[in-house]
Scaffold this motif. Structure first.
Motif, short mmCIF file in Angstrom:
data_model
loop_
_atom_site.label_atom_id
_atom_site.label_comp_id
_atom_site.label_asym_id
_atom_site.label_seq_id
_atom_site.Cartn_x
_atom_site.Cartn_y
_atom_site.Cartn_z
N GLU A 257 55.36 -3.75 -8.38
CA GLU A 257 55.63 -4.82 -9.33
C GLU A 257 54.98 -6.12 -8.86
O GLU A 257 55.11 -6.51 -7.70
CB GLU A 257 57.14 -5.01 -9.46
CG GLU A 257 57.56 -6.05 -10.48
CD GLU A 257 59.07 -6.20 -10.52
OE1 GLU A 257 59.63 -6.05 -11.61
OE2 GLU A 257 59.68 -6.46 -9.46
N ILE A 258 54.26 -6.77 -9.75
CA ILE A 258 53.66 -8.07 -9.43
C ILE A 258 53.92 -9.01 -10.59
O ILE A 258 54.29 -8.60 -11.70
CB ILE A 258 52.15 -7.97 -9.17
CG1 ILE A 258 51.43 -7.43 -10.41
CG2 ILE A 258 51.85 -7.13 -7.95
CD1 ILE A 258 49.92 -7.47 -10.29
N LYS B 274 43.50 -7.95 -7.58
CA LYS B 274 43.60 -8.47 -6.23
C LYS B 274 44.70 -9.51 -6.15
O LYS B 274 44.76 -10.44 -6.95
CB LYS B 274 42.25 -9.08 -5.81
CG LYS B 274 42.17 -9.39 -4.32
CD LYS B 274 40.75 -9.76 -3.94
CE LYS B 274 40.64 -9.96 -2.43
NZ LYS B 274 39.25 -10.29 -2.03
N LEU B 275 45.57 -9.37 -5.16
CA LEU B 275 46.71 -10.27 -5.03
C LEU B 275 46.34 -11.53 -4.26
O LEU B 275 45.52 -11.52 -3.36
CB LEU B 275 47.87 -9.56 -4.33
CG LEU B 275 48.43 -8.33 -5.04
CD1 LEU B 275 49.63 -7.80 -4.26
CD2 LEU B 275 48.82 -8.63 -6.46
N HIS C 5 62.06 -15.31 -10.52
CA HIS C 5 60.66 -15.50 -10.17
C HIS C 5 60.03 -16.43 -11.19
O HIS C 5 60.16 -16.24 -12.38
CB HIS C 5 59.93 -14.15 -10.17
CG HIS C 5 58.60 -14.19 -9.47
ND1 HIS C 5 57.49 -14.77 -10.01
CD2 HIS C 5 58.23 -13.73 -8.24
CE1 HIS C 5 56.47 -14.67 -9.17
NE2 HIS C 5 56.90 -14.04 -8.09
N GLU C 6 59.35 -17.48 -10.68
CA GLU C 6 58.75 -18.47 -11.56
C GLU C 6 57.34 -18.10 -11.98
O GLU C 6 56.65 -18.86 -12.63
CB GLU C 6 58.73 -19.83 -10.85
CG GLU C 6 60.13 -20.37 -10.54
CD GLU C 6 60.07 -21.70 -9.82
OE1 GLU C 6 58.96 -22.07 -9.40
OE2 GLU C 6 61.12 -22.34 -9.69
N ARG D 144 54.14 -7.36 -14.18
CA ARG D 144 53.42 -6.15 -14.52
C ARG D 144 53.32 -5.28 -13.28
O ARG D 144 53.77 -5.67 -12.21
CB ARG D 144 52.03 -6.46 -15.10
CG ARG D 144 51.11 -7.32 -14.26
CD ARG D 144 49.93 -7.81 -15.11
NE ARG D 144 49.03 -8.68 -14.41
CZ ARG D 144 47.88 -8.29 -13.88
NH1 ARG D 144 47.52 -7.02 -13.94
NH2 ARG D 144 47.09 -9.14 -13.27
N TYR D 145 52.70 -4.12 -13.43
CA TYR D 145 52.63 -3.18 -12.33
C TYR D 145 51.18 -2.80 -12.05
O TYR D 145 50.37 -2.72 -12.96
CB TYR D 145 53.45 -1.92 -12.66
CG TYR D 145 54.93 -2.20 -12.83
CD1 TYR D 145 55.80 -2.04 -11.76
CD2 TYR D 145 55.43 -2.64 -14.04
CE1 TYR D 145 57.15 -2.31 -11.89
CE2 TYR D 145 56.79 -2.92 -14.19
CZ TYR D 145 57.64 -2.76 -13.11
OH TYR D 145 58.98 -3.04 -13.24
#
Length: 233
Positions: free
Chosen positions: A74-75, A87-88, A103-104, A109-110
């Motif tokens: 999850e991101i 890319k994170l 979470h702001e 999404r995944y």
């Protein structure tokens, strides 16, 4: 690979094919095309995918493939460089330690994580099973179009291919001309990876002077044979 097949017939109407919502990728036919009658000893066929799956992978299991399915992570929107990026953005340990009740970053999404890296590892492990240089006929069959670096391995598939050719292996890249998607196998040590075709591979072949040691083969010629009727779910 399923995405590449879908893109191939996105604007094609054919009475010979099932309706679009019933089309799925024939994994047995794909396996047959990639192996092409070459010996594939136990432990040389690998597929890594992420859940949820778009189709059942049991046919490959029955054909002797080692199948690994990883859960998507999850991101949030503020954790990626842009809306199209996988890319994170690095986070501080303080932020990571916060309770995840709010979470702001906006909508969540995944994304896949670790899929490419496992395949990179499988290839490099295969290279280490042979002497250097590798015996004549040692081949890696890579079914992918992805030439970009991985999240945890910046060299990505390109690095693995470069190392293989350096050690005397021959590499075949199989893909559809459109779309993208990842899988691995090897006869006399052949590795296959499932992933549409990136222009970067053609540029790399020319730049690095790989010549006959690296060939690109398109699955488009067998695209209709690769379609089978799914269950419609």
């Amino acid at each position: 690979m399923l995405h590449g097949l879908t893109q191939k017939f996105k604007h094609v109407k054919s009475v010979a094919l099932p309706p679009p919502h019933l089309r799925t990728l024939s994994l047995p036919i794909l396996s047959l095309l990639l192996r092409r009658g070459r010996p594939t000893p136990h432990g040389t066929l690998h597929l890594v995918a992420s859940s949820p799956l778009y189709q059942n992978l049991d046919p490959l299991v029955r054909l002797g493939w080692e199948v690994s399915v990883l859960k998507r992570v999850e991101i949030y929107d503020d954790e990626v460089q842009n809306s199209h990026s996988a890319k994170l953005i690095p986070k501080s340990m303080n932020n990571l330690a916060k309770v995840n009740t709010f979470h702001e970053g906006g909508s969540r999404r995944y994304k896949e994580q670790g899929v490419d890296e496992i395949l990179h590892l499988k290839i490099l492990q295969a290279l280490n099973t042979k002497s250097n240089p590798a015996p004549k006929g040692s081949t890696i069959v890579l079914a992918t179009g992805d030439a970009k670096g991985g999240q945890f391995n910046q060299d990505g598939f390109v690095g693995a291919v470069r190392e293989a050719i350096k050690r005397g292996w021959v590499v075949e890249l199989w893909s559809f001309s459109e779309g993208m998607s990842p899988f691995v196998f090897y006869p006399l040590r052949i590795y296959q990876l499932m992933i549409g075709l990136s222009r970067a591979w053609k540029d790399l072949k020319k730049k690095e002077k790989w010549g006959a040691d690296f060939t690109i083969k398109l699955l488009d010629e067998w695209s209709e044979q690769l379609v089978e009727v799914g269950d419609g779910d």
